[in-house]
Design a protein around this motif. Structure first.
Motif, PDB file in Angstrom:
ATOM      1  N   TYR A  76       0.834  -1.198   0.000  1.00 30.84           N
ATOM      2  CA  TYR A  76       0.000   0.000   0.000  1.00 30.84           C
ATOM      3  C   TYR A  76       0.873   1.254   0.000  1.00 30.84           C
ATOM      4  O   TYR A  76       0.651   2.194  -0.752  1.00 30.84           O
ATOM      5  N   LEU A 137      -8.492  13.998   0.489  1.00 28.81           N
ATOM      6  CA  LEU A 137      -9.865  13.487   0.447  1.00 28.81           C
ATOM      7  C   LEU A 137      -9.883  11.959   0.311  1.00 28.81           C
ATOM      8  O   LEU A 137     -10.659  11.276   0.985  1.00 28.81           O
ATOM      9  N   VAL A 140      -8.884  10.230   3.631  1.00 30.00           N
ATOM     10  CA  VAL A 140      -9.853  10.302   4.730  1.00 30.00           C
ATOM     11  C   VAL A 140     -11.206   9.718   4.316  1.00 30.00           C
ATOM     12  O   VAL A 140     -11.722   8.814   4.975  1.00 30.00           O
ATOM     13  N   ASP A 141     -11.760  10.228   3.242  1.00 33.49           N
ATOM     14  CA  ASP A 141     -13.102   9.781   2.858  1.00 33.49           C
ATOM     15  C   ASP A 141     -13.087   8.503   2.023  1.00 33.49           C
ATOM     16  O   ASP A 141     -14.087   7.791   1.959  1.00 33.49           O
ATOM     17  N   GLY A 142     -11.967   8.232   1.393  1.00 33.02           N
ATOM     18  CA  GLY A 142     -11.895   7.025   0.590  1.00 33.02           C
ATOM     19  C   GLY A 142     -11.303   5.850   1.347  1.00 33.02           C
ATOM     20  O   GLY A 142     -11.847   4.754   1.327  1.00 33.02           O
ATOM     21  N   GLU A 143     -10.182   6.096   2.019  1.00 34.33           N
ATOM     22  CA  GLU A 143      -9.490   5.002   2.692  1.00 34.33           C
ATOM     23  C   GLU A 143      -9.840   4.894   4.162  1.00 34.33           C
ATOM     24  O   GLU A 143      -9.460   3.937   4.832  1.00 34.33           O
ATOM     25  N   GLY A 144     -10.498   5.909   4.700  1.00 32.50           N
ATOM     26  CA  GLY A 144     -10.981   5.814   6.067  1.00 32.50           C
ATOM     27  C   GLY A 144     -10.005   6.195   7.152  1.00 32.50           C
ATOM     28  O   GLY A 144     -10.238   5.915   8.323  1.00 32.50           O
ATOM     29  N   PHE A 145      -8.905   6.835   6.788  1.00 27.28           N
ATOM     30  CA  PHE A 145      -7.981   7.300   7.820  1.00 27.28           C
ATOM     31  C   PHE A 145      -8.595   8.498   8.538  1.00 27.28           C
ATOM     32  O   PHE A 145      -9.274   9.325   7.914  1.00 27.28           O
ATOM     33  N   ASP A 146      -8.314   8.605   9.837  1.00 31.79           N
ATOM     34  CA  ASP A 146      -8.777   9.805  10.521  1.00 31.79           C
ATOM     35  C   ASP A 146      -7.858  10.976  10.173  1.00 31.79           C
ATOM     36  O   ASP A 146      -6.791  10.796   9.569  1.00 31.79           O
ATOM     37  N   ASN A 147      -8.275  12.165  10.560  1.00 25.10           N
ATOM     38  CA  ASN A 147      -7.533  13.353  10.159  1.00 25.10           C
ATOM     39  C   ASN A 147      -6.092  13.357  10.671  1.00 25.10           C
ATOM     40  O   ASN A 147      -5.165  13.780   9.971  1.00 25.10           O
ATOM     41  N   VAL A 148      -5.925  12.895  11.885  1.00 32.36           N
ATOM     42  CA  VAL A 148      -4.587  12.926  12.471  1.00 32.36           C
ATOM     43  C   VAL A 148      -3.661  11.961  11.724  1.00 32.36           C
ATOM     44  O   VAL A 148      -2.512  12.295  11.402  1.00 32.36           O
ATOM     45  N   THR A 149      -4.169  10.790  11.432  1.00 34.01           N
ATOM     46  CA  THR A 149      -3.352   9.824  10.696  1.00 34.01           C
ATOM     47  C   THR A 149      -3.048  10.342   9.294  1.00 34.01           C
ATOM     48  O   THR A 149      -1.916  10.220   8.806  1.00 34.01           O
ATOM     49  N   ALA A 151      -2.814  13.348   8.428  1.00 33.34           N
ATOM     50  CA  ALA A 151      -1.828  14.426   8.565  1.00 33.34           C
ATOM     51  C   ALA A 151      -0.424  13.858   8.656  1.00 33.34           C
ATOM     52  O   ALA A 151       0.526  14.395   8.080  1.00 33.34           O
ATOM     53  N   ARG A 152      -0.320  12.749   9.343  1.00 36.43           N
ATOM     54  CA  ARG A 152       0.999  12.139   9.480  1.00 36.43           C
ATOM     55  C   ARG A 152       1.456  11.547   8.152  1.00 36.43           C
ATOM     56  O   ARG A 152       2.626  11.642   7.790  1.00 36.43           O
ATOM     57  N   ILE A 153       0.560  10.945   7.439  1.00 34.34           N
ATOM     58  CA  ILE A 153       0.924  10.378   6.141  1.00 34.34           C
ATOM     59  C   ILE A 153       1.345  11.489   5.180  1.00 34.34           C
ATOM     60  O   ILE A 153       2.322  11.371   4.446  1.00 34.34           O
TER      61      ILE A 153
ATOM     62  N   MET B   1     -12.039   5.002  14.715  1.00 30.72           N
ATOM     63  CA  MET B   1     -12.518   6.377  14.612  1.00 30.72           C
ATOM     64  C   MET B   1     -12.307   6.860  13.187  1.00 30.72           C
ATOM     65  O   MET B   1     -11.239   6.706  12.622  1.00 30.72           O
ATOM     66  N   THR B   2     -13.351   7.398  12.635  1.00 32.76           N
ATOM     67  CA  THR B   2     -13.210   7.883  11.276  1.00 32.76           C
ATOM     68  C   THR B   2     -13.786   9.279  11.172  1.00 32.76           C
ATOM     69  O   THR B   2     -14.685   9.665  11.910  1.00 32.76           O
ATOM     70  N   ASP B   3     -13.216  10.025  10.271  1.00 32.02           N
ATOM     71  CA  ASP B   3     -13.693  11.388  10.043  1.00 32.02           C
ATOM     72  C   ASP B   3     -14.333  11.486   8.674  1.00 32.02           C
ATOM     73  O   ASP B   3     -14.341  12.528   8.053  1.00 32.02           O
ATOM     74  N   ARG B   4     -14.857  10.392   8.199  1.00 38.00           N
ATOM     75  CA  ARG B   4     -15.368  10.365   6.823  1.00 38.00           C
ATOM     76  C   ARG B   4     -16.645  11.190   6.687  1.00 38.00           C
ATOM     77  O   ARG B   4     -17.520  11.168   7.540  1.00 38.00           O
ATOM     78  N   SER B   9     -17.790   9.949   1.082  1.00 35.29           N
ATOM     79  CA  SER B   9     -17.262   8.594   1.240  1.00 35.29           C
ATOM     80  C   SER B   9     -18.126   7.582   0.483  1.00 35.29           C
ATOM     81  O   SER B   9     -17.605   6.621  -0.093  1.00 35.29           O
ATOM     82  N   LEU B  12     -17.192   7.758  -3.105  1.00 29.36           N
ATOM     83  CA  LEU B  12     -15.906   7.109  -3.375  1.00 29.36           C
ATOM     84  C   LEU B  12     -16.025   5.589  -3.263  1.00 29.36           C
ATOM     85  O   LEU B  12     -15.429   4.848  -4.048  1.00 29.36           O
ATOM     86  N   ARG B 258      10.709   8.352   9.996  1.00 28.13           N
ATOM     87  CA  ARG B 258       9.302   8.565  10.303  1.00 28.13           C
ATOM     88  C   ARG B 258       8.465   7.366   9.885  1.00 28.13           C
ATOM     89  O   ARG B 258       8.714   6.762   8.846  1.00 28.13           O
TER      90      ARG B 258
END
Lengths: 181, 370
Positions: A76, A137, A140-149, A151-153, B1-4, B9, B12, B258
Motif C-alpha cells: 500500500y 480526500l 480520509v473519505d476514501g481510505e478511512g484514515f482519521d484526520n490525524v493519521t 496528517a501524518r501520512i 474512529m473515522t472522520d469520513r 465517502s 468514493l 518517520r
C-alpha cells in the motif's frame, strides 16, 4: 499458490519465485487499484503506469522486506508513493468540469446509465480537485484514515488536513449535486 | 474512529474502479524479466550501513540539504552544522553503554540492550547559568526512556526504524538509487524535488549522496541506536568507522526516520526541510570548534551553554553522552542548553534535533567534554 499464507508467499517471493510474487500482487491488486485510481483522479492509464512502477519497486525491494511486517501495508505504501510520483511526473491537473459534460451527466437516464453517470461525476469531482486536496480526500473519505493519521501520512498539520478536506468536500458535493439535478 | 464525510465517502466507495488495461500483467512480466537475477537486486547488505553527510571532515558549515558547500563562519562560537529532516516528535533518550575504556558506545539496536551507564543526574542546578529570560520563557523538559534499558529494534515504538536506515544507507552504498528512493520519506522527496526541479532530479540527488551516506555501507563496525521521538518518529544514531576520500575515521550520524501510518513502514527523512525556507542548523555558544573550525572534534565544558538554531521557531532536543534528551523550545529562533555538570568528560556524542511543522533535522558530532 493463491491458497498460501502471506508470509509463505513472501518467503518464496524473496527467493525470486515469480509465481508467489504474482499471487501476492493479485491478492492485493483490487485494493491497490482502488487507491491508485482515486489518487490519480480516475485516470486509468495513469493508474496502470503507477501500479507497474509500484509492483516493480516492490519486486526490487522484496529482499529487504521485514518478514514481521504486513505485506499488504507495505504494498500500500509503495503504491501510494508511486502515485505521488506519478502525479508529480505527469503534472496531472484537474480537468475543468465543463458545461457540456455537466449537461450530459445531468441528462443521463436512470439505471443503468445512472451508475455510469454517478461514477463519472465522482471522477470529475476528483479531477476538479488540486492534487493536495484530492490526496487528502481520498485518504480520509476514501481510505478511512482519521484526520490525524492522514496528517501524518501527508506530513502536514492536522489543521491543514481539515482545511483541505473542507474545500475538497465542498467541491465534490457541489459537483455531485449538480449531477443529481 | 473515522472522520469520513458520509456523502463523499459513499461516492468514493461506490466508484467503480476499472480493471487493468489488457496486457497489464504481460507488460509487468516483461519488466520483471528484465530485472537482475536474484542476488543482484537482493544483494546481501554490506557489513553495516552508515553514512552521514552532516559534517565532512574539516567542514564547519554544512548545508542542510547535504549538498551545499561547507563554509566557515569565522566566528569560533557560531558553527554551522548540516542536517537532515522530517517531522513530528516528542522526547526520547540516547542510551549509552560502556564498551570498554571510558568512551561510551552506542548499543547496536539489533543486538539488544546492553549495560547502560547513566550519569547520576542531568541538568539540575546547572540551569542557573541559563540567562534568566531564556530560562523563564523557554523551559527545558527532560525525558528518559522508561527503565534503564537501551531501546532496541524489537521495541514497538522503534521497530522498523533501524532496518529503514540500514536499507537506505546500504542502497546508496551499492548505488541502488531506486531502493534508496523506496525508503525515502515524502517530506525529503518533496524537498529534493523542489531543489532538483523534477522528479527525476531526486534520483540524481540520491546518486550524488552515495559518496557521503553510501560510505557507511562498508563500515565494518557501524552500530545503530534508535531514539524514539514520540509515536511514529525516531532519530537513528549511527556510529562507526567510515572511509571517505581515502581517509578512515570514526564518525557519527543522526538520521530522522518517520513511520508511515498507512503502511506500518518507516521512511528515512534526511532532507525533510521546508522548501520555502530551507534550514541550516547552527550550533554555538560555549562550544570551542576543532582546529579545522568544525563542531566535529570540538570541545565543550561541563556547565557550558550550547546554543542552536535553524532560523525558525520550534523545539530542539539536546543530548551529550547521556541517556537523556532535553527538550528546549526556541526563543527568537534560538534554543540554549546547559551541559549538565554530571556529564562525564572525554569524547562524547553531541546529538541535536529540531522539529516544527515543516522541518525536522537531527545531527550528531563527536565532541570532547572538558
Amino acid at each position: 499458490v493463491s491458497d498460501h499464507r502471506d508470509d509463505d508467499l513472501v518467503a518464496r517471493a524473496v527467493a525470486r519465485d515469480r509465481d508467489a510474487f504474482a499471487a501476492l500482487l493479485h491478492r492485493y491488486d483490487a485494493r491497490l487499484r482502488g487507491l491508485a485510481y482515486k489518487l490519480l483522479g480516475g485516470d486509468r492509464h495513469a493508474m496502470d503506469d503507477a501500479l507497474q512502477e509500484a509492483y516493480l519497486r516492490a519486486y526490487r525491494a522484496l529482499p529487504g522486506f521485514r518478514r514481521d511486517a504486513d505485506v499488504g501495508s507495505w504494498l500500500y505504501r509503495i503504491v501510494y508513493n508511486a502515485c505521488i510520483d506519478e502525479l508529480r511526473r505527469a503534472r496531472l491537473r484537474p480537468a475543468p468540469v465543463d458545461a457540456e459534460a455537466r449537461a450530459d451527466l445531468a441528462s443521463a437516464g436512470a439505471d443503468p446509465a445512472t451508475v455510469v453517470s454517478d461514477r463519472d461525476a465522482t471522477v470529475r469531482a476528483l479531477r476538479a480537485l488540486p492534487d493536495d486536496q484530492r490526496v487528502t480526500l481520498v485518504l480520509v473519505d476514501g481510505e478511512g484514515f482519521d484526520n490525524v493519521t492522514a496528517a501524518r501520512i501527508l506530513d502536514v498539520a492536522p489543521g491543514t488536513v481539515g482545511s483541505r478536506l473542507s474545500r475538497a468536500r465542498a467541491t465534490v458535493r457541489r459537483i455531485l449535486e449538480e449531477v443529481e439535478r | 474512529m473515522t472522520d469520513r464525510d458520509p456523502v463523499v465517502s459513499r461516492a468514493l466507495d461506490d466508484l467503480a474502479v476499472p480493471d487493468h488495461a489488457p496486457g497489464f500483467w504481460a507488460r509487468l512480466d516483461q519488466a520483471l524479466d528484465a530485472e537482475p537475477a536474484a542476488g543482484a537486486a537482493g544483494a546481501t547488505p554490506a557489513a553495516g550501513p552508515t553514512a552521514p553527510p552532516a559534517a565532512p571532515p574539516g567542514a564547519d558549515v554544512v548545508d542542510l540539504t547535504g549538498r551545499g558547500a561547507p563554509r566557515r563562519t569565522g566566528h569560533p562560537l557560531r558553527i554551522l552544522a548540516g542536517m537532515a529532516a522530517a517531522v513530528a516528535a516528542v522526547v526520547a533518550a540516547v542510551a549509552w553503554a560502556v564498551g570498554g575504556g571510558d568512551e561510551p558506545r552506542l548499543v547496536p539496536a539489533d543486538r539488544g540492550a546492553g549495560t547502560v551507564a547513566r550519569p547520576p543526574s542531568s541538568s539540575s542546578g546547572s540551569d542557573a547559568t541559563v540567562p534568566a529570560a531564556t530560562a523563564a520563557s523557554a523551559p527545558e523538559t527532560t525525558a528518559t526512556i522508561p527503565g534503564t534499558t537501551t531501546p532496541t529494534a524489537s521495541d514497538p515504538a522503534v521497530a522498523g526504524a533501524v532496518p529503514a536506515v540500514e536499507a537506505f544507507l546500504d542502497a546508496l552504498g551499492r548505488g541502488d538509487v531506486t531502493a534508496a528512493h523506496d525508503v525515502l520519506g515524502v517530506r525529503s522527496e518533496m524537498y529534493l524535488e523542489s531543489q532538483a526541479g523534477s522528479a527525476a532530479g531526486v534520483d540524481e540527488f540520491l546518486a550524488g549522496a552515495a559518496a557521503s551516506y553510501g560510505a557507511w555501507a562498508s563500515s565494518p563496525d557501524a552500530t545503530f541506536t534508535p531514539i524514539p521521538l514520540g509515536p511514529g518518529d525516531c532519530v537513528v544514531v549511527v556510529r562507526g568507522t567510515v572511509t571517505r576520500e581515502g581517509a578512515t575515521r570514526e564518525a557519527v550520524l543522526a538520521l530522522p526516520v518517520r513511520h508511515a501510518e498507512s503502511a506500518g513502514f518507516w521512511a528515512v527523512e534526511p532532507w525533510a526541510v521546508d522548501p520555502a525556507t530551507g534550514a541550516r542548523l547552527e550550533i554555538g555558544g560555549d562550544l570551542v570548534p576543532s582546529a579545522e573550525g568544525s563542531v566535529e572534534g570540538g570541545s565543550v565544558p561541563r556547565e557550558g551553554i550550547l546554543s542552536a538554531t535553524v532560523g525558525a521557531e520550534g523545539t530542539f532536543w539536546f543530548a551529550l553522552g547521556d541517556t537523556r534528551l532535553t527538550e528546549v523550545p526556541t526563543l527568537d529562533g534560538t534554543a540554549t542548553w546547559t551541559v549538565p555538570i554530571s556529564t562525564p568528560t572525554g569524547s562524547r556524542v553531541l546529538l541535536t534535533a529540531f522539529r516544527n511543522d515543516t522541518t525536522f533535522v537531527a545531527s550528531a558530532f563527536l565532541v570532547t567534554v572538558t
